[in-house]
Design a protein around this motif. Structure first.
Motif, mmCIF file in Angstrom:
data_model
loop_
_atom_site.group_PDB
_atom_site.id
_atom_site.type_symbol
_atom_site.label_atom_id
_atom_site.label_comp_id
_atom_site.label_asym_id
_atom_site.label_seq_id
_atom_site.Cartn_x
_atom_site.Cartn_y
_atom_site.Cartn_z
ATOM 1 N N PHE A 1 -3.158 11.568 1.547
ATOM 2 C CA PHE A 1 -2.663 10.433 2.474
ATOM 3 C C PHE A 1 -1.378 10.837 3.127
ATOM 4 C CE2 PHE A 1 -4.702 9.027 -1.494
ATOM 5 C CZ PHE A 1 -5.650 7.947 -0.988
ATOM 6 N N TRP A 2 -1.458 10.359 4.519
ATOM 7 C CA TRP A 2 -0.444 10.707 5.410
ATOM 8 C C TRP A 2 0.377 9.027 5.761
ATOM 9 C CZ3 TRP A 2 1.235 15.065 8.268
ATOM 10 C CH2 TRP A 2 0.427 16.190 8.062
ATOM 11 N N ILE A 3 1.629 9.177 5.103
ATOM 12 C CA ILE A 3 2.309 7.929 5.460
ATOM 13 C C ILE A 3 3.091 8.048 6.788
ATOM 14 C CG2 ILE A 3 4.120 6.297 4.687
ATOM 15 C CD1 ILE A 3 3.367 6.992 1.988
ATOM 16 N N VAL A 4 2.856 7.296 7.775
ATOM 17 C CA VAL A 4 3.416 7.251 9.154
ATOM 18 C C VAL A 4 3.851 5.867 9.491
ATOM 19 C CG1 VAL A 4 2.285 9.400 9.763
ATOM 20 C CG2 VAL A 4 1.403 7.104 10.422
ATOM 21 N N ARG B 1 0.690 -1.216 0.031
ATOM 22 C CA ARG B 1 0.126 0.004 0.022
ATOM 23 C C ARG B 1 0.839 1.160 0.098
ATOM 24 N NH1 ARG B 1 -4.589 -0.116 4.286
ATOM 25 N NH2 ARG B 1 -2.395 -0.259 5.601
ATOM 26 N N VAL B 2 1.924 1.313 0.756
ATOM 27 C CA VAL B 2 2.904 2.379 0.837
ATOM 28 C C VAL B 2 3.651 2.767 -0.394
ATOM 29 C CG1 VAL B 2 4.986 3.193 1.943
ATOM 30 C CG2 VAL B 2 3.454 2.144 3.295
ATOM 31 N N LEU B 3 3.967 1.512 -1.115
ATOM 32 C CA LEU B 3 4.747 1.604 -2.385
ATOM 33 C C LEU B 3 3.999 2.125 -3.518
ATOM 34 C CD1 LEU B 3 7.150 -1.697 -1.856
ATOM 35 C CD2 LEU B 3 7.784 0.723 -1.565
ATOM 36 N N ASP B 4 2.705 1.533 -3.339
ATOM 37 C CA ASP B 4 1.777 1.909 -4.448
ATOM 38 C C ASP B 4 1.444 3.428 -4.308
ATOM 39 O OD1 ASP B 4 1.594 -0.495 -5.654
ATOM 40 O OD2 ASP B 4 -0.482 -1.030 -4.501
#
Length: 301
Positions: free
Chosen positions: A183-186, A78-81
């Motif tokens: 989108f906030w990636i944490v 999901r992060v890499l996408d």
């Protein structure tokens, strides 16, 4: 025969052979080979030459961590996408943004007892060893992954309230306030861990989507690259009069980055992820199936 035995010894942990060392060095290997009667007399340079034939360096070590997140593959993808501007199989629109966020804790203000000396001909910059402590602060940052735009703030400490203050700072300005989704990636730090953090952010900003990296996989979060740059180029060597000077330096560096920086060239894809997991599975002992070791992904600035 001597060469083979020397290499075999180098491939064993010293403690397993009864030697009270954590790692072998060439002089210690040479001494042990002589003590065991494998060689009559041998120099450390000869041992080093033998080991070099097979690229053996027993004095070096690397650390790793076993995967413990049962949803590692799905969370990582999901992060890499998102880095590839896709979410749940659908390309992101022009009004959707991806932010990578975290906190850099305990940035100290060390006031050196004597002024630092600038570098000169044949002389490196010199920083006095003695210093007085001027306190510490936390640096919270959100990096717009695709626009290479940094949003940061300094706080006395980390926590839910400081993190939400960063979210408020970012989400109340354009283009994020009017965006369809942000989108906030944490990672899974206590400031933004679990379902409660997702609900908290969505309640305050309905267009904000909190996305967690897998447990113990902060290396998937691009903000860590920015923090490594801050450590090398801004904080070290630490020579600040007080915390006000630290804040001013960090703000100045943000302005510099926002004027000159380009997006990180993230090269680790979902295909790389699958290859990594397959390779680790082949080397994972049977009693550790379901867990794997992870090494950091490669990215360039």
């Amino acid at each position: 025969m001597q060469v083979a035995e020397a290499k075999a010894l180098a491939c064993q942990l010293p403690a397993e052979t009864g030697i009270p060392l954590s790692r072998w060095s060439c002089p210690e290997l040479a001494s042990e080979l002589t003590a065991r009667g494998i060689t009559d007399s041998i120099s450390a340079s000869t041992v080093r030459r033998w080991l070099r034939e097979d690229a053996l360096k027993p004095w070096q070590y690397r650390s790793w961590i076993f995967i413990r997140d049962p949803d590692f593959r799905a969370r990582a993808q999901r992060v890499l996408d998102l880095y590839a501007r896709t979410f749940e199989g659908v390309p992101l629109g022009e009004d959707e943004y991806v932010l990578s966020s975290d906190e850099k804790t305990s940035i100290q203000a060390r006031c050196r007892c004597h002024p630092a000396l600038a570098p000169g001909q044949t002389r490196a910059m010199r920083v006095n060893h003695e210093y007085g402590r001027g306190g510490a602060l936390a640096y919270l940052v959100a990096d717009d992954v695709h626009r290479a735009e940094i949003h940061g703030r300094c706080e006395p400490t980390t926590g839910i309230v400081p993190f939400m203050a960063l979210v408020e700072q970012v989400m109340t300005q354009e283009p994020y306030a009017g965006a369809r989704r942000v989108f906030w990636i944490v990672d899974n730090g206590s400031s933004h861990r679990g379902r409660r953090s997702i609900d908290r952010m969505a309640a305050r900003f309905p267009n904000a989507v909190l996305v967690h990296t897998p447990v113990h996989a902060s290396w998937l979060n691009q903000i860590e690259i920015f923090f490594s740059i801050v450590q090398r180029k801004v904080v070290s060597p630490n020579d600040f009069t007080d915390l006000a000077e630290v804040r001013e330096r960090l703000r100045g560096f943000e302005d510099h980055c926002n004027a000159t920086a380009q997006p990180f060239q993230w090269r680790f894809t979902t295909s790389d992820l699958d290859n990594l997991l397959a390779r680790l599975d082949r080397h994972t002992p049977a009693d550790r199936q379901g867990e794997s070791s992870v090494t950091p992904a490669a990215a360039e600035h």
